[in-house]
Design a protein around this motif. Structure first.
Motif, PDB file in Angstrom:
ATOM      1  N   ALA A   1       0.835  -1.209   0.000  1.00 18.65           N
ATOM      2  CA  ALA A   1       0.000   0.000   0.000  1.00 18.65           C
ATOM      3  C   ALA A   1       0.867   1.256   0.000  1.00 18.65           C
ATOM      4  O   ALA A   1       0.559   2.242  -0.676  1.00 18.65           O
ATOM      5  CB  ALA A   1      -0.933  -0.001   1.210  1.00 18.65           C
TER       6      ALA A   1
ATOM      7  N   LEU B   1       2.207   1.693  -3.494  1.00 15.66           N
ATOM      8  CA  LEU B   1       1.151   2.190  -4.385  1.00 15.66           C
ATOM      9  C   LEU B   1       0.911   3.677  -4.162  1.00 15.66           C
ATOM     10  O   LEU B   1       0.734   4.440  -5.131  1.00 15.66           O
ATOM     11  CB  LEU B   1      -0.139   1.398  -4.171  1.00 15.66           C
ATOM     12  N   LEU B   2       0.911   4.107  -2.911  1.00 16.87           N
ATOM     13  CA  LEU B   2       0.777   5.529  -2.606  1.00 16.87           C
ATOM     14  C   LEU B   2       1.946   6.310  -3.189  1.00 16.87           C
ATOM     15  O   LEU B   2       1.756   7.381  -3.772  1.00 16.87           O
ATOM     16  CB  LEU B   2       0.696   5.745  -1.098  1.00 16.87           C
TER      17      LEU B   2
ATOM     18  N   TRP C   1       1.462   6.600  -6.927  1.00 23.20           N
ATOM     19  CA  TRP C   1       0.362   7.514  -7.234  1.00 23.20           C
ATOM     20  C   TRP C   1       0.806   8.965  -7.071  1.00 23.20           C
ATOM     21  O   TRP C   1       0.557   9.809  -7.934  1.00 23.20           O
ATOM     22  CB  TRP C   1      -0.800   7.176  -6.322  1.00 23.20           C
ATOM     23  N   CYS C   2       1.473   9.253  -5.971  1.00 27.57           N
ATOM     24  CA  CYS C   2       1.938  10.623  -5.748  1.00 27.57           C
ATOM     25  C   CYS C   2       3.109  10.969  -6.665  1.00 27.57           C
ATOM     26  O   CYS C   2       3.270  12.117  -7.065  1.00 27.57           O
ATOM     27  CB  CYS C   2       2.316  10.825  -4.284  1.00 27.57           C
TER      28      CYS C   2
ATOM     29  N   THR D   1      -0.409  17.597  -4.044  1.00 27.89           N
ATOM     30  CA  THR D   1      -1.273  16.577  -3.456  1.00 27.89           C
ATOM     31  C   THR D   1      -2.703  17.113  -3.398  1.00 27.89           C
ATOM     32  O   THR D   1      -2.943  18.279  -3.104  1.00 27.89           O
ATOM     33  CB  THR D   1      -0.802  16.212  -2.041  1.00 27.89           C
TER      34      THR D   1
ATOM     35  N   TRP E   1      -7.782  13.370  -2.753  1.00 32.51           N
ATOM     36  CA  TRP E   1      -7.729  11.922  -2.953  1.00 32.51           C
ATOM     37  C   TRP E   1      -6.416  11.347  -2.445  1.00 32.51           C
ATOM     38  O   TRP E   1      -6.390  10.235  -1.920  1.00 32.51           O
ATOM     39  CB  TRP E   1      -7.927  11.576  -4.428  1.00 32.51           C
ATOM     40  N   HIS E   2      -5.344  12.099  -2.601  1.00 32.06           N
ATOM     41  CA  HIS E   2      -4.058  11.633  -2.080  1.00 32.06           C
ATOM     42  C   HIS E   2      -4.089  11.533  -0.558  1.00 32.06           C
ATOM     43  O   HIS E   2      -3.524  10.604   0.028  1.00 32.06           O
ATOM     44  CB  HIS E   2      -2.927  12.569  -2.526  1.00 32.06           C
TER      45      HIS E   2
ATOM     46  N   GLY F   1      -5.756   8.417   0.450  1.00 33.92           N
ATOM     47  CA  GLY F   1      -4.789   7.322   0.331  1.00 33.92           C
ATOM     48  C   GLY F   1      -3.797   7.308   1.486  1.00 33.92           C
ATOM     49  O   GLY F   1      -3.462   6.245   2.020  1.00 33.92           O
TER      50      GLY F   1
ATOM     51  N   VAL G   1      -5.487   5.824   4.513  1.00 30.37           N
ATOM     52  CA  VAL G   1      -5.580   4.360   4.456  1.00 30.37           C
ATOM     53  C   VAL G   1      -4.249   3.730   4.849  1.00 30.37           C
ATOM     54  O   VAL G   1      -4.193   2.796   5.669  1.00 30.37           O
ATOM     55  CB  VAL G   1      -6.024   3.901   3.047  1.00 30.37           C
ATOM     56  N   VAL G   2      -3.164   4.244   4.290  1.00 32.28           N
ATOM     57  CA  VAL G   2      -1.841   3.702   4.610  1.00 32.28           C
ATOM     58  C   VAL G   2      -1.508   3.953   6.080  1.00 32.28           C
ATOM     59  O   VAL G   2      -0.938   3.091   6.758  1.00 32.28           O
ATOM     60  CB  VAL G   2      -0.775   4.307   3.664  1.00 32.28           C
TER      61      VAL G   2
END
Length: 119
Positions: free
Chosen positions: A12, A15-16, A19-20, A30, A33-34, A37, A40-41
């Protein structure tokens, strides 16, 4: 400790970071939505922190010492939130780069936590 939790948290985090990193490549700061994320992490890292402390409290010993294990758990937990706070101060692409770097650092810390526990 729980190998599955360590693996999921590391994946995770990567993936973050990707994405960033993609947002930084597109010259974007950022966005909300970031931060979802990152939340979540961060929750995954919090669960890992609690599970790790419970294992130590039950008397299980990390292979390389309890103090260093707890220190790495605390560092892993604080890594992404610290990067997120720093990205709020830098509302350019470099904020996204900061969060991407935080995700990579968290993934590396997961590998180190696995080693410290005796994996």
């Amino acid at each position: 400790m729980l190998d599955v939790l360590t693996l999921v948290t590391g994946v995770a985090a990567l993936l973050l970071a990707a994405w960033c990193g993609w947002a930084a490549y597109r010259d974007q700061p950022t966005k909300d939505w970031h931060f979802i994320g990152m939340a979540v992490v961060s929750v995954l890292a919090l669960v890992q922190l609690v599970v790790g402390i419970v294992h130590v409290a039950r008397g299980e010993e990390p292979a390389q010492g309890t103090t260093i294990f707890v220190a790495y758990l605390l560092g892993a937990f604080s890594c992404v939130p610290a990067a997120g706070c720093m990205s709020l101060g830098e509302r350019t692409r470099w904020g996204s780069v900061t969060v991407a770097a935080g995700g990579v650092v968290l993934a590396v810390l997961q590998v180190r936590l696995h080693d410290i526990w005796g994996g």
